[in-house]
Motif scaffolding. Sequence first.
Motif, PDB file in Angstrom:
ATOM      1  N   LEU A 182       0.831  -1.208   0.000  1.00 46.59           N
ATOM      2  CA  LEU A 182       0.000   0.000   0.000  1.00 46.59           C
ATOM      3  C   LEU A 182       0.864   1.257   0.000  1.00 46.59           C
ATOM      4  CD1 LEU A 182      -2.784  -1.069   2.524  1.00 46.59           C
ATOM      5  CD2 LEU A 182      -3.060  -0.678   0.068  1.00 46.59           C
ATOM      6  N   TRP A 183       1.998   1.212   0.685  1.00 48.23           N
ATOM      7  CA  TRP A 183       2.898   2.361   0.695  1.00 48.23           C
ATOM      8  C   TRP A 183       3.375   2.695  -0.719  1.00 48.23           C
ATOM      9  CZ3 TRP A 183       7.997   3.160  -0.727  1.00 48.23           C
ATOM     10  CH2 TRP A 183       8.575   4.347  -0.295  1.00 48.23           C
ATOM     11  N   PHE A 184       3.674   1.683  -1.509  1.00 48.74           N
ATOM     12  CA  PHE A 184       4.142   1.917  -2.874  1.00 48.74           C
ATOM     13  C   PHE A 184       3.077   2.567  -3.752  1.00 48.74           C
ATOM     14  CE2 PHE A 184       7.512  -1.188  -1.881  1.00 48.74           C
ATOM     15  CZ  PHE A 184       8.599  -0.516  -2.415  1.00 48.74           C
ATOM     16  N   THR A 185       1.809   2.371  -3.416  1.00 53.67           N
ATOM     17  CA  THR A 185       0.737   2.968  -4.231  1.00 53.67           C
ATOM     18  C   THR A 185       0.605   4.467  -3.994  1.00 53.67           C
ATOM     19  OG1 THR A 185      -0.998   2.573  -2.564  1.00 53.67           O
ATOM     20  CG2 THR A 185      -0.549   0.802  -4.146  1.00 53.67           C
ATOM     21  N   LYS A 186       1.303   4.996  -2.980  1.00 52.47           N
ATOM     22  CA  LYS A 186       1.209   6.430  -2.692  1.00 52.47           C
ATOM     23  C   LYS A 186       2.552   7.141  -2.734  1.00 52.47           C
ATOM     24  CE  LYS A 186      -2.846   5.938   0.321  1.00 52.47           C
ATOM     25  NZ  LYS A 186      -3.394   6.155   1.696  1.00 52.47           N
ATOM     26  N   HIS A 187       3.625   6.418  -2.406  1.00 55.93           N
ATOM     27  CA  HIS A 187       4.911   7.095  -2.228  1.00 55.93           C
ATOM     28  C   HIS A 187       6.040   6.510  -3.073  1.00 55.93           C
ATOM     29  CE1 HIS A 187       3.127   9.219   1.196  1.00 55.93           C
ATOM     30  NE2 HIS A 187       2.640   8.050   1.594  1.00 55.93           N
ATOM     31  N   GLY A 188       5.763   5.529  -3.910  1.00 54.17           N
ATOM     32  CA  GLY A 188       6.821   4.949  -4.715  1.00 54.17           C
ATOM     33  C   GLY A 188       7.352   5.931  -5.753  1.00 54.17           C
ATOM     34  N   THR A 189       8.645   5.864  -6.016  1.00 51.48           N
ATOM     35  CA  THR A 189       9.264   6.717  -7.045  1.00 51.48           C
ATOM     36  C   THR A 189       9.900   5.900  -8.165  1.00 51.48           C
ATOM     37  OG1 THR A 189      11.326   6.805  -5.750  1.00 51.48           O
ATOM     38  CG2 THR A 189       9.721   8.571  -5.404  1.00 51.48           C
ATOM     39  N   ILE A 190      10.311   4.679  -7.871  1.00 49.23           N
ATOM     40  CA  ILE A 190      10.887   3.829  -8.922  1.00 49.23           C
ATOM     41  C   ILE A 190       9.816   3.514  -9.960  1.00 49.23           C
ATOM     42  CG2 ILE A 190      11.960   1.595  -9.410  1.00 49.23           C
ATOM     43  CD1 ILE A 190      13.172   1.699  -6.609  1.00 49.23           C
ATOM     44  N   PHE A 191       8.649   3.131  -9.482  1.00 52.15           N
ATOM     45  CA  PHE A 191       7.468   3.007 -10.322  1.00 52.15           C
ATOM     46  C   PHE A 191       6.439   4.003  -9.790  1.00 52.15           C
ATOM     47  CE2 PHE A 191       9.327  -1.306 -10.623  1.00 52.15           C
ATOM     48  CZ  PHE A 191       9.480  -1.372 -12.007  1.00 52.15           C
ATOM     49  N   PRO A 192       6.360   5.190 -10.402  1.00 53.07           N
ATOM     50  CA  PRO A 192       5.412   6.208  -9.911  1.00 53.07           C
ATOM     51  C   PRO A 192       4.002   5.633  -9.813  1.00 53.07           C
ATOM     52  CG  PRO A 192       6.866   7.151 -11.560  1.00 53.07           C
ATOM     53  CD  PRO A 192       7.125   5.677 -11.559  1.00 53.07           C
ATOM     54  N   PRO A 193       3.290   5.946  -8.757  1.00 53.71           N
ATOM     55  CA  PRO A 193       1.986   5.315  -8.501  1.00 53.71           C
ATOM     56  C   PRO A 193       0.872   5.800  -9.432  1.00 53.71           C
ATOM     57  CG  PRO A 193       2.496   6.937  -6.806  1.00 53.71           C
ATOM     58  CD  PRO A 193       3.710   6.822  -7.653  1.00 53.71           C
ATOM     59  N   ASP A 194       0.901   5.357 -10.688  1.00 45.32           N
ATOM     60  CA  ASP A 194      -0.188   5.632 -11.615  1.00 45.32           C
ATOM     61  C   ASP A 194      -1.194   4.492 -11.550  1.00 45.32           C
ATOM     62  OD1 ASP A 194       1.073   3.540 -12.891  1.00 45.32           O
ATOM     63  OD2 ASP A 194       1.845   4.736 -14.547  1.00 45.32           O
ATOM     64  N   TRP A 195      -2.138   4.453 -12.492  1.00 48.10           N
ATOM     65  CA  TRP A 195      -3.207   3.452 -12.439  1.00 48.10           C
ATOM     66  C   TRP A 195      -2.669   2.036 -12.609  1.00 48.10           C
ATOM     67  CZ3 TRP A 195      -4.186   0.120 -16.453  1.00 48.10           C
ATOM     68  CH2 TRP A 195      -3.616   0.428 -17.686  1.00 48.10           C
ATOM     69  N   ARG A 196      -1.578   1.897 -13.346  1.00 46.39           N
ATOM     70  CA  ARG A 196      -1.011   0.559 -13.553  1.00 46.39           C
ATOM     71  C   ARG A 196      -0.420   0.013 -12.260  1.00 46.39           C
ATOM     72  NH1 ARG A 196       2.785   2.394 -18.418  1.00 46.39           N
ATOM     73  NH2 ARG A 196       2.924   4.111 -16.899  1.00 46.39           N
ATOM     74  N   VAL A 197       0.326   0.863 -11.545  1.00 46.21           N
ATOM     75  CA  VAL A 197       0.907   0.433 -10.276  1.00 46.21           C
ATOM     76  C   VAL A 197      -0.182   0.106  -9.265  1.00 46.21           C
ATOM     77  CG1 VAL A 197       2.250   1.220  -8.282  1.00 46.21           C
ATOM     78  CG2 VAL A 197       3.090   1.658 -10.590  1.00 46.21           C
ATOM     79  N   LYS A 198      -1.202   0.950  -9.210  1.00 50.73           N
ATOM     80  CA  LYS A 198      -2.282   0.728  -8.246  1.00 50.73           C
ATOM     81  C   LYS A 198      -3.098  -0.525  -8.583  1.00 50.73           C
ATOM     82  CE  LYS A 198      -2.631   5.576  -6.922  1.00 50.73           C
ATOM     83  NZ  LYS A 198      -3.463   6.803  -6.882  1.00 50.73           N
ATOM     84  N   THR A 199      -3.287  -0.780  -9.879  1.00 53.90           N
ATOM     85  CA  THR A 199      -4.007  -1.997 -10.270  1.00 53.90           C
ATOM     86  C   THR A 199      -3.215  -3.237  -9.912  1.00 53.90           C
ATOM     87  OG1 THR A 199      -5.086  -0.838 -12.107  1.00 53.90           O
ATOM     88  CG2 THR A 199      -5.038  -3.246 -12.206  1.00 53.90           C
ATOM     89  N   PHE A 200      -1.916  -3.217 -10.223  1.00 53.50           N
ATOM     90  CA  PHE A 200      -1.069  -4.364  -9.875  1.00 53.50           C
ATOM     91  C   PHE A 200      -1.035  -4.566  -8.365  1.00 53.50           C
ATOM     92  CE2 PHE A 200       3.062  -6.070  -8.563  1.00 53.50           C
ATOM     93  CZ  PHE A 200       3.079  -7.265  -9.270  1.00 53.50           C
ATOM     94  N   ALA A 201      -0.920  -3.462  -7.607  1.00 60.98           N
ATOM     95  CA  ALA A 201      -0.876  -3.562  -6.147  1.00 60.98           C
ATOM     96  C   ALA A 201      -2.172  -4.163  -5.604  1.00 60.98           C
ATOM     97  CB  ALA A 201      -0.630  -2.193  -5.532  1.00 60.98           C
ATOM     98  N   ALA A 202      -3.314  -3.739  -6.163  1.00 61.46           N
ATOM     99  CA  ALA A 202      -4.602  -4.274  -5.703  1.00 61.46           C
ATOM    100  C   ALA A 202      -4.694  -5.770  -5.959  1.00 61.46           C
ATOM    101  CB  ALA A 202      -5.749  -3.541  -6.396  1.00 61.46           C
ATOM    102  N   LEU A 203      -4.230  -6.200  -7.128  1.00 61.18           N
ATOM    103  CA  LEU A 203      -4.261  -7.628  -7.461  1.00 61.18           C
ATOM    104  C   LEU A 203      -3.279  -8.413  -6.594  1.00 61.18           C
ATOM    105  CD1 LEU A 203      -4.484  -7.379 -11.361  1.00 61.18           C
ATOM    106  CD2 LEU A 203      -6.311  -7.999  -9.769  1.00 61.18           C
ATOM    107  N   LEU A 204      -2.128  -7.810  -6.298  1.00 63.89           N
ATOM    108  CA  LEU A 204      -1.147  -8.486  -5.447  1.00 63.89           C
ATOM    109  C   LEU A 204      -1.688  -8.622  -4.018  1.00 63.89           C
ATOM    110  CD1 LEU A 204       1.593  -9.731  -4.954  1.00 63.89           C
ATOM    111  CD2 LEU A 204       2.574  -7.431  -4.733  1.00 63.89           C
TER     112      LEU A 204
END
Length: 460
Positions: free
Chosen positions: A186-208
């Motif tokens: 969940l932290w990566f969906t708001k504060h990640g910089t290596i993979f900026p938290p766009d819709w793709r990151v948030k979708t992958f995070a939700a599925l993970l």
Amino acid sequence: MLDVALFLTVMGMFLLGLGRPFIWVLAYLYIDILAPQKIGWTLTPMLPISLIAFLLAFAGWAVADPKSDIRFTLRQGILLALLVYCFMTLQWADFPVDAAFKWEWVWKALVFAIFLPVTLYTRLRIEAAALVLVLTAGAIIISAGMKTALGGGGYGSLYFFVNDNSNIYESSTLATVAIALIPIILWFTKHGTIFPPDWRVKTFAALLIFACLLIPVGTEARTGLLCIAVLGVLMLRDVKNRLMYLLAAGALGAMALPFLPASYYDRMATLGSVQSDESASTRVQVWMWTLDYAAEHPLGGGFDAYRSNKFTYRLPVTREEAGTSITRVEEVTDEARAYHSSFFEMLGEQGWPGLILWLSLHLLGLLQMEGIRRKWRTREGPADQWQAPLASALQFANIVYLVGAAFQGIAYQPVFLMLIGLQIALATYCKKRDSAKAEAERKAVRAARRTAAAANPAIP
């Protein structure tokens, strides 16, 4: 093809490390969690890739990283003391051969946990280590989650990349790891910089996260259910709308119930029947035996000291006779049963000194992360927004681990020792930032005084 892909991935990381030695640290994290040498069958087992990555990580730091800002913290000192004490108990271990086998991987896990914070002195490095940890464990979690969703789960029948029931591949351990990683995801969906938290990151995070929640279902690990409940309560602290959170959690839970297999309900039902469940009854007997053992051996009996236990207890046993279920109380004798609790694992193997060191390590971490969360959550600078949420995520992960550890012998589990390394690195980073800020403020005050004195010489 899988063997070739794993081998090329490892070799690629080794080669990339020639230009960026820190990648060797990430390579060790990847290898130690995933164990590609066990997954492959020809190429990856040919070389001792774990040892190679371990040595390269230290060599890369020794050659390329700055040494001027190194700080050896109290928690690293506790880890070092625990390492030394484990070696001492090895000398009087009740079962020297078995103890030596466990020592082979325990010392490496402890040494790397001490070393890891030294390499994580920037935000990018801290984030990169956390990302590799999450994605590597995520590979196992996604695979197991897919098998669960397709109906391939069940207690003792959910197969992972490695079918040797050790390390992270033990079902209850994987369930604990999966739930503990959710706050970090969940932290990566708001504060990640290596993979900026766009819709793709948030979708992958939700599925993970969904896959993480499936692991306790697929493994039917009772510990996993407790970890989910504890994490659900912990997250109430940080959510903005607690009522909506509770309603959503209840609705999702109710929606999931019809899809859970009957075997899962049967397995979870044993949580409330300790007296009639052989596994639970055995654990209680082992814990009682360990307390008695520690009274006689306060300094511990070395690794795998549980092998000397033997006890008899009475248990209700139900059998089918002539089409009728008949329950009788019978005597059951067990011996050489594992601790099934990290607390008793430490007490039996390392005695009271080891248990105190281990508890101090985790309690100090919880307090340290709480201190960072409270101190940094009110800061408004754009570079000061990620520290408090990460401290909270690591704190939650640690609490979930301790809950799971109460029912599993995972006191030295490498993934959680890596998380301790991340905690230490974050605390050191924050302390350096505070020191630099305080020094900058002192310089600014001195400069202002000099300017004022130059403008008005009459001012003393």
